[in-house]
Design a protein around this motif. Structure first.
Motif, short mmCIF file in Angstrom:
data_model
loop_
_atom_site.label_atom_id
_atom_site.label_comp_id
_atom_site.label_asym_id
_atom_site.label_seq_id
_atom_site.Cartn_x
_atom_site.Cartn_y
_atom_site.Cartn_z
N ASP A 265 0.79 -1.07 -0.17
CA ASP A 265 -0.17 0.03 0.29
C ASP A 265 0.88 1.34 -0.05
OD1 ASP A 265 0.95 -0.46 2.44
OD2 ASP A 265 -0.97 -0.17 3.54
N CYS A 266 2.09 0.93 -0.26
CA CYS A 266 2.95 2.34 -0.27
C CYS A 266 2.45 3.30 -1.34
CB CYS A 266 4.50 1.84 -0.75
SG CYS A 266 5.57 3.17 -0.86
N LEU A 267 2.34 4.49 -0.88
CA LEU A 267 1.85 5.64 -1.88
C LEU A 267 2.71 6.21 -2.87
CD1 LEU A 267 -0.29 7.58 0.59
CD2 LEU A 267 -1.17 5.94 -1.02
N MET A 268 3.83 6.40 -2.32
CA MET A 268 4.80 7.08 -3.17
C MET A 268 6.09 6.21 -3.31
SD MET A 268 4.50 10.74 -1.22
CE MET A 268 5.66 11.76 -2.13
N LYS A 269 5.86 5.30 -4.33
CA LYS A 269 6.86 4.44 -4.57
C LYS A 269 8.16 5.00 -4.99
CE LYS A 269 4.41 1.56 -7.16
NZ LYS A 269 4.35 0.44 -7.98
N SER A 270 7.96 5.81 -5.95
CA SER A 270 9.36 6.53 -6.56
C SER A 270 9.89 7.34 -5.39
CB SER A 270 8.94 7.45 -7.74
OG SER A 270 8.37 8.57 -7.15
N VAL A 271 9.21 7.94 -4.57
CA VAL A 271 10.06 8.59 -3.53
C VAL A 271 10.71 7.68 -2.56
CG1 VAL A 271 9.51 10.03 -1.46
CG2 VAL A 271 8.09 10.35 -3.48
N ARG A 272 10.02 6.52 -2.26
CA ARG A 272 10.74 5.67 -1.47
C ARG A 272 12.14 4.88 -2.09
NH1 ARG A 272 8.71 7.98 2.51
NH2 ARG A 272 6.46 7.91 2.35
N GLU B 243 7.92 3.09 -12.78
CA GLU B 243 7.41 2.00 -13.55
C GLU B 243 8.15 0.52 -12.95
OE1 GLU B 243 8.85 2.80 -17.63
OE2 GLU B 243 7.36 4.60 -17.69
N PHE B 244 7.42 0.42 -11.88
CA PHE B 244 7.74 -1.01 -11.42
C PHE B 244 7.05 -1.50 -10.16
CE2 PHE B 244 9.24 0.72 -7.01
CZ PHE B 244 9.36 1.87 -7.24
N ASP B 245 6.98 -2.66 -9.88
CA ASP B 245 5.94 -3.15 -8.75
C ASP B 245 6.46 -2.83 -7.67
OD1 ASP B 245 4.59 -4.13 -10.84
OD2 ASP B 245 5.30 -6.29 -10.77
N GLN B 246 6.55 -3.82 -6.62
CA GLN B 246 6.90 -3.44 -5.13
C GLN B 246 8.54 -3.46 -5.18
OE1 GLN B 246 3.70 -4.67 -5.12
NE2 GLN B 246 3.27 -2.62 -4.68
N THR B 247 9.39 -4.22 -6.00
CA THR B 247 10.60 -4.58 -5.59
C THR B 247 11.40 -3.95 -6.61
OG1 THR B 247 9.78 -6.64 -4.92
CG2 THR B 247 12.20 -6.44 -5.21
N PHE B 248 12.61 -3.52 -6.02
CA PHE B 248 13.64 -2.98 -6.96
C PHE B 248 14.99 -3.47 -6.30
CE2 PHE B 248 14.46 0.62 -4.17
CZ PHE B 248 13.02 0.71 -3.49
N ARG B 249 16.21 -3.48 -7.23
CA ARG B 249 17.43 -3.74 -6.46
C ARG B 249 18.62 -2.72 -7.01
NH1 ARG B 249 17.91 -9.72 -9.14
NH2 ARG B 249 17.16 -8.64 -10.95
N PHE B 250 19.31 -2.84 -6.27
CA PHE B 250 20.57 -1.89 -6.37
C PHE B 250 21.82 -2.85 -6.43
CE2 PHE B 250 17.76 1.31 -4.15
CZ PHE B 250 17.70 2.19 -5.53
N LEU B 251 22.62 -2.52 -6.96
CA LEU B 251 24.08 -3.08 -6.84
C LEU B 251 24.90 -2.11 -6.28
CD1 LEU B 251 25.03 -5.86 -7.89
CD2 LEU B 251 25.93 -4.95 -9.75
N PHE B 252 25.71 -2.29 -5.48
CA PHE B 252 26.01 -1.28 -4.71
C PHE B 252 27.63 -1.48 -4.01
CE2 PHE B 252 25.95 0.06 -0.15
CZ PHE B 252 26.13 1.47 -0.11
N ALA B 253 28.59 -0.63 -4.10
CA ALA B 253 29.81 -1.05 -3.76
C ALA B 253 29.92 -0.01 -2.49
CB ALA B 253 30.73 -0.63 -4.92
#
Lengths: 179, 724
Positions: B180-187, B215-225
């Motif tokens: 129910d996240c309202l502002m996905k892009s903000v998060r 433009e994504f569902d609930q999940t996103f991934r980062f590759l992070f050093a």
């Protein structure tokens, strides 16, 4: 609200507007209050006297958890107080107008009257003992009565239409004057 | 969109408050790397959320601020007053923009915001030191432009290799937002910012553009050093709300490296510990079978990490809803008292009836629960006073600059909680008092040195709990106030007569500043008003049930002490019977209760002149009948009017005391303060009414105001005798 209805120009073609008022009795007079402004009618309640308020404010009462000021309409309109014997039958009409709530002590509350707008006349200084500013008009109610002899007579009663907002809002102005 | 707007505005204001508080800290020399990090993150969050909402002006401005903050945290710029000034100006504009958005829904054409000028001022600060784009960042750019899908493509692998070669550990961070996240892009932006602040992002899935476009569902991934540990990543991400799940896996780690080893030792799944220089995706997948293990292990370790932020779970609730709840509980308390009363009567009537006894016991338990309930709901309305305090440093700073004074401003007790209704009305009086201290209290540096004081003036603002009250103190070490000068000034202005001034105590003389039309400044300034200030401060504080005491030591400084009730809705009061009516006297001002008479434990009524008094432990306390205090025209009580065995409630008003005579004391209880309605308005001497256990209404006496009325009677009386 009440005044708005009266001031409406009466055109011959439109259907006659009808108003419903609750009849409050004060001495010999009958006052009419728009039915929408009447919240409820109660038997006498314990009233707490409040200092530093206009003389016609009897005090405050508990209306289901809300504190409501109670006005004695007799002293508001300069009438002598009701006989002690009759006080038990007096009523408190809880009125609600423009967000202001108050209890009005009256001698009795009788019925709901229907007034057509063409039976309402503008107030006249000659009629009624009340504060003229609080009266928006005078309504005539005709009722048919059968006398003992069987003749049918028409009785005309005059109803003083009370402007609740004006009746209530003049309290604050008065309390300043009296202080 | 509109449902996000409130969230955006609330968060925006929070970020601005955070920025402002820390900018001022920064100027004071407190600019640790950690703090700059927080600031950078706040600006970054604001940028992300405003751009996501389409408020480009806010986005542009915060973008430039972020750049400055980035330079500051990377030590490319030094913290200086000009920088702080510009940053504060930016905050003002941002505040105006956010207010503009709140009122018109748009951030264009908002008055008092000159974004281009601010942007150019900001970038001017950075010229010379910029632009230095470091190698890893370039790598980020390179990878981000591609639509990455893990597992890695060749050039990304190269970026990973490069990061590992430079001693970084590469993590894959998968974040699942709550449904129910309202502002996905903000998060997503917040997560992005959080990670960027502790390392370099190599890639994101979906791409940054898509994240921004939601433009994504609930999940996103980062590759992070990074060279941070899993815990630090976790705690950085814990600031991002509405995250359902967050999975952190090691993708690659350097062979032998101190920092990295720490990471690896703490890596909870032993299978994931790399023994080879580079862990390939397949191995990581094996490790990833137990993402839950990562989660729990981290949770266990988080508190010991110290720095980890324990995210308190909160929900936003409309204030009106809390008010309704509080009202309902108030009703419940009244009804409960009625039920209790009936039960007591029943029990008295049938003392041997088992059920009557049980009923009574049950009502006792209900009483406890309702009391607790009321208490808890009261607490939900309590807010830390910090909300008001945090506006002050900025105000004092600006004023000090304007008046060219060197002032150190200290605050304490910001965590003190009080009712939000009290809090809301507290800001303006406090601002005025502080302005007064800065403008009139503290002298110019030259004057201070001449007086043998340090050039830097000190103004303090503190808050603390004291029994059931809040005490706020404002002190300055300025020139103080001279009672005699105050008297002279008051005579000149016709506020008091010369004869009454001669008998006036120093304390009363100081209180002259609260008279309307009084101002001590030789030259009126636009800063501390035109003598309309202090009387309004006093009356505003009194409106919220507070009182103010002023103390001053000429040459040494002044102190204003504000006493406030913790809440306005419920008050402990003593119920008394007077003249046939029941009244409630709030206990806050009650010092003690006595009975008149000559027997032991009673106190004798005496007279002083024509006034009734008692002598209590060497203090002379004037007496007054409650009815006289409340009369339309208050009169001083005649000694003969006081009943022989009257009860006296001694009320303390600062240093003064007054004994209020009543017929009978009924008892002490908590009463819910109710308004008597707009119709009656403010009634002199009363602060409201309450409904008692038997359903009757009792009036609540405002003892301070009521005794002030008597005092004014006595004053005017003494004045007339002197004149005639």
């Amino acid at each position: 609200m009440t005044s708005a209805l009266i001031e409406k120009p009466q055109s011959e073609n439109t259907a006659v507007l009808e108003r419903q008022v609750v009849a409050l009795h004060l001495g010999e007079e009958t006052y009419g209050v728009d039915i929408a402004s009447i919240h409820s009618v109660l038997t006498p309640q314990p009233i707490t006297v409040v200092p530093n308020v206009p003389h016609f404010v009897k005090g405050v009462m508990n209306l289901r958890g809300t504190i409501v000021p109670v006005l004695d309409l007799r002293s508001r309109f300069g009438l002598p107080p009701l006989d002690a014997a009759k006080q038990k039958s007096s009523r408190i009409a809880i009125v609600d107008a423009d967000g202001l709530t108050a209890g009005l002590i009256v001698d009795a509350v009788s019925e709901v009257l229907k007034l057509s707008s063409d039976s309402i006349e503008p107030p006249s200084a000659l009629l009624g003992s009340g504060d003229l500013r609080c009266i928006t008009g005078i309504g005539r109610v005709e009722s048919n009565k059968s006398s003992k002899s069987g003749d049918k007579t028409t009785e005309v009663r005059l109803i003083l239409l009370l402007d609740i907002v004006e009746t209530l809002s003049s309290i604050s102005a008065l309390s300043i004057r009296e202080a | 969109m509109s449902q996000y707007l409130d969230v955006f505005l609330d968060e925006g204001r929070e970020q601005l408050a955070l920025l402002e508080a820390n900018f001022l800290n920064m100027e004071r020399g407190n600019h640790s790397a950690e703090m700059l990090q927080i600031l950078f993150r706040a600006a970054h969050t604001l940028k992300g959320s405003s751009r996501a909402m389409g408020f480009l002006a806010v986005g542009d401005l915060t973008h430039e601020m972020e750049n400055i903050l980035d330079d500051l945290r990377n030590s490319k710029l030094e913290v200086s007053t000009p920088i702080v000034n510009v940053l504060l100006d930016c905050l003002d504009s941002l505040g105006a923009l956010i207010d503009g958005i709140a009122s018109s829904g748009s951030d264009t054409d908002v008055p008092n915001t000159d974004i281009p000028t601010l942007v150019s001022r900001l970038s001017a600060l950075r010229t010379g030191s910029q632009p230095i784009v470091t190698a890893p960042v370039e790598a980020v750019d390179e990878t981000l432009n591609c639509d990455t899908s893990f597992p890695l493509e060749e050039h990304q692998q190269a970026a990973v290799d490069a990061a590992v070669d430079s001693g970084f550990t590469v993590f894959q961070v998968s974040i699942t937002l709550s449904a129910d996240c309202l502002m996905k892009s903000v998060r997503a932006w917040m997560a992005f910012g959080a990670l960027e602040s502790i390392g370099s992002l190599l890639a994101s899935d979906p791409s940054e553009d898509k994240l921004e476009a939601e433009e994504f569902d609930q999940t996103f991934r980062f590759l992070f050093a990074t060279n941070s540990t899993v815990e630090i990543i976790k705690s950085a991400l814990s600031n991002v709300s509405e995250v359902d799940n967050c999975d952190i896996r090691v993708i690659a780690a350097p062979i032998v490296n101190g920092d990295a080893e720490v990471v690896l030792e703490r890596a909870p799944t032993p299978e994931a510990v790399p023994t080879e220089p580079l862990i390939k995706e397949s191995i990581v997948k094996a490790a990833a079978v137990k993402p839950e293990a990562v989660e729990t292990a981290d949770k266990d370790k988080a508190p010991s990490a110290g720095k980890a932020v324990t995210a308190t779970q909160t929900i936003r609730v409309e204030v009106s809803r809390l008010d309704t709840l509080l009202n309902l509980v108030g009703e419940l308390v009244i009804e409960r008292a009625q039920v209790h009363q009936i039960c007591v009567e029943l029990h008295n009537r049938y003392p041997r009836d088992e059920e009557a006894t049980q009923l009574l016991e049950t009502t006792h338990r209900i009483a406890r629960v309702t009391a607790e309930l009321q208490d808890q709901i009261m607490k939900t309305r309590m807010l830390p006073i910090d909300g008001v305090f945090q506006r002050m440093p900025r105000m004092v700073r600006d004023l000090a600059q304007k008046t060219e004074k060197d002032i150190r401003f200290e605050m304490s007790g910001g965590e003190t909680e009080l009712d939000r209704t009290v809090l809301e009305s507290l800001g303006d009086p406090l601002i005025h008092l502080l302005r007064n201290s800065v403008d009139h209290g503290i002298e110019s540096a030259a004057d201070r040195i001449a007086a043998g004081k340090p050039a830097q003036g000190l103004v303090t603002l503190s808050a603390r709990h004291e029994e059931n009250r809040i005490v706020i103190q404002i002190t300055d070490d300025g020139k103080g106030m001279d009672p005699n000068r105050l008297k002279e000034s008051a005579i000149k202005k016709g506020l008091i007569s010369e004869s009454s001034s001669s008998t006036m105590s120093d304390r009363d003389a100081l209180n002259l500043i609260f008279y309307s039309g009084f101002s001590t400044a030789a030259v009126l300034s636009d800063i501390s008003g035109r003598g309309v200030g202090m009387d309004i401060v006093k009356s505003n504080l009194e409106k919220i049930g507070g009182r103010i005491v002023v103390e001053s030591w000429p040459g040494k400084g002044s102190q204003f002490t504000v006493h406030l009730p913790m809440t306005l809705a419920i008050v402990r009061a003593i119920l008394v019977q007077s003249n046939g009516g029941t009244y409630a006297l709030p206990l806050g001002n009650v010092v003690e209760m006595l009975r008149l008479g000559s027997a032991e434990g009673e106190i004798e009524q005496k007279t002083l002149g024509s006034l009734p008094i008692i002598n209590l432990r060497g203090h002379t306390i004037p007496l007054a009948n409650l009815a006289d205090l409340l009369a339309t025209r208050p009169v001083a009580t005649v000694p003969e009017d006081i009943q022989e065995e009257a009860c006296v409630v001694v009320i303390g008003l600062g240093e003064r005391q007054i004994g209020i005579c009543v017929d009978e004391l009924i008892g002490e209880q908590e009463v819910v303060i109710k308004s008597m309605g707009t119709l009656l308005g403010d009634i002199p001497g009363l602060s409201g009414a309450t409904i008692l256990g038997d359903g009757k209404v009792a009036l609540i006496v405002d003892v301070t105001k009521a005794s002030d009325r008597i005092k004014s009677v006595e004053w005017s009386k003494s004045d007339t005798t002197v004149v005639s």
